[in-house]
Motif scaffolding. Structure first.
Motif, PDB file in Angstrom:
ATOM      1  N   UNK A  88      -1.217   1.833 -10.393  1.00  0.00           N
ATOM      2  CA  UNK A  88      -0.401   2.240 -11.728  1.00  0.00           C
ATOM      3  C   UNK A  88       0.031   3.583 -11.939  1.00  0.00           C
ATOM      4  N   UNK A  89       0.941   3.984 -12.673  1.00  0.00           N
ATOM      5  CA  UNK A  89       1.375   5.312 -12.958  1.00  0.00           C
ATOM      6  C   UNK A  89      -0.020   6.193 -13.493  1.00  0.00           C
ATOM      7  N   UNK A  90       0.069   7.356 -12.976  1.00  0.00           N
ATOM      8  CA  UNK A  90      -1.162   8.018 -13.028  1.00  0.00           C
ATOM      9  C   UNK A  90      -1.005   9.440 -12.824  1.00  0.00           C
ATOM     10  N   UNK A  91      -1.262  10.515 -13.819  1.00  0.00           N
ATOM     11  CA  UNK A  91      -1.222  11.987 -13.319  1.00  0.00           C
ATOM     12  C   UNK A  91       0.227  12.100 -13.105  1.00  0.00           C
ATOM     13  N   UNK A  92       0.429  12.827 -11.965  1.00  0.00           N
ATOM     14  CA  UNK A  92       2.185  13.021 -11.436  1.00  0.00           C
ATOM     15  C   UNK A  92       2.768  11.870 -11.187  1.00  0.00           C
ATOM     16  N   UNK A  93       2.326  10.732 -10.810  1.00  0.00           N
ATOM     17  CA  UNK A  93       2.915   9.498 -10.315  1.00  0.00           C
ATOM     18  C   UNK A  93       3.144   8.702 -11.558  1.00  0.00           C
ATOM     19  N   UNK A  94       4.502   8.648 -11.790  1.00  0.00           N
ATOM     20  CA  UNK A  94       5.041   8.065 -13.061  1.00  0.00           C
ATOM     21  C   UNK A  94       5.870   6.925 -12.583  1.00  0.00           C
ATOM     22  N   UNK A  95       5.781   5.564 -13.093  1.00  0.00           N
ATOM     23  CA  UNK A  95       6.728   4.390 -12.526  1.00  0.00           C
ATOM     24  C   UNK A  95       6.552   3.592 -13.489  1.00  0.00           C
ATOM     25  N   UNK A  96       7.684   3.250 -14.654  1.00  0.00           N
ATOM     26  CA  UNK A  96       7.547   2.535 -15.521  1.00  0.00           C
ATOM     27  C   UNK A  96       7.555   0.924 -15.125  1.00  0.00           C
ATOM     28  N   UNK A  97       7.887   0.738 -13.832  1.00  0.00           N
ATOM     29  CA  UNK A  97       7.604  -0.713 -13.369  1.00  0.00           C
ATOM     30  C   UNK A  97       6.246  -1.220 -13.059  1.00  0.00           C
ATOM     31  N   UNK A 155       0.732  -1.165  -0.006  1.00  0.00           N
ATOM     32  CA  UNK A 155      -0.024   0.094  -0.088  1.00  0.00           C
ATOM     33  C   UNK A 155       0.838   1.239  -0.097  1.00  0.00           C
ATOM     34  N   UNK A 156       2.170   1.183   0.824  1.00  0.00           N
ATOM     35  CA  UNK A 156       2.614   2.504   1.123  1.00  0.00           C
ATOM     36  C   UNK A 156       3.475   2.769  -0.199  1.00  0.00           C
ATOM     37  N   UNK A 157       3.763   1.656  -1.179  1.00  0.00           N
ATOM     38  CA  UNK A 157       4.385   1.815  -2.233  1.00  0.00           C
ATOM     39  C   UNK A 157       3.539   2.473  -3.479  1.00  0.00           C
ATOM     40  N   UNK A 158       2.489   2.311  -3.429  1.00  0.00           N
ATOM     41  CA  UNK A 158       1.548   3.262  -4.498  1.00  0.00           C
ATOM     42  C   UNK A 158       1.994   4.577  -4.552  1.00  0.00           C
TER      43      UNK A 158
END
Length: 268
Positions: A27-36, A10-13
């Motif tokens: 998953x990556x959304x809006x300002x949160x971007x994470x290719x993994x 949860x805290x890694x989302x």
């Protein structure tokens, strides 16, 4: 093929607190971007949103996504360019097939914060005519069993009416199940088979029903296991990727002291 279960804590989302909106992004959304953690199969978005009373998402556009909302608590007001106006409450599942394009808004309705999952999947076809569907599933329908709340449009038992019983139709190779699991209860699930395909993807998420929590997950506590012995323990807000073969049995056991509300995706 060995089935693997990979936890998504949860805290890694991705997380954002805008005051009026408190949101987590699987998953990556809006300002949160994470290719993994960009997508998984046709599953593109799982946002766990809490929207303050008298606030919400203003009118905005979507196209070429299947967008569904699972209301956990409170009431969600939906308005769209197809003329749909609806107040959704706990147990309601609303699905918008955006197709060639729609505009919609979502607001908290009433004096209580609304808590819901916003989920997007990628359709198998582009250029579809926009459609809108609602379904309702009571707590009793989910208690200690899997309620099939979303299924592919061509699946058995799927009704294409705006309002009907049974799962909402989605133009993706995805089925969604929900359960409210009592303490000391184990619930099995057998991954589906598709003609010509033996490999399946799954994703399980434990909803944060006991309250908003930015830190390490607490609350409900479940153990997820598969036939080859792979196991993972999850708490509220946690999820897990599941990869393996069709016909394999997954088991979800509530090892905590309170009910656990979980959603399970089964995909090609």
């Amino acid at each position: 093929m060995v089935i693997s279960i990979v936890p998504r804590r949860s805290q890694e989302r991705g997380h954002a607190d805008h005051g009026w909106l408190k949101t987590f992004h699987t998953f990556a959304f809006a300002a949160y971007q994470d290719p993994e953690h960009d997508h998984f199969g046709c599953l593109r978005v799982i946002n766990e949103d809490r929207v303050a009373p008298h606030t919400g998402f203003g009118t905005h556009a979507h196209r070429e996504f299947e967008i569904f909302s699972y209301v956990v608590k409170g009431q969600l007001e939906h308005r769209d360019s197809m003329g749909n106006v609806e107040i959704l409450k706990r147990g309601d599942l609303q699905l918008t097939s955006a197709g060639t394009g729609i505009r919609h808004s979502e607001h908290s309705y009433g004096e209580e914060q609304v808590h819901f999952l916003q989920i997007w999947s990628i359709p198998t076809k582009s250029g579809l005519m926009p459609k809108y569907y609602t379904r309702h599933f009571s707590d009793e329908e989910k208690k200690d069993k899997w309620a099939n709340i979303v299924a592919p449009v061509d699946a058995e038992g799927v009704v294409l009416d705006r309002e009907a019983s049974g799962p909402a139709p989605v133009h993706s190779t995805l089925s969604l199940f929900a359960s409210i699991l009592s303490p000391s209860t184990t619930l099995p699930y057998t991954f589906q088979t598709t003609l010509g395909s033996t490999q399946r993807k799954g994703y399980i998420h434990v909803i944060q029903t006991s309250g908003y929590n930015e830190g390490s997950a607490t609350g409900a506590h479940v153990k997820v296991s598969v036939g080859d012995g792979s196991t993972v323990e999850l708490r509220e807000g946690d999820g897990a990727y599941i990869m393996g073969e069709a016909k394999k049995v997954l088991k979800v056991e509530n090892i905590g002291d309170r009910s656990a509300e979980v959603v399970l995706f089964d995909m090609e």
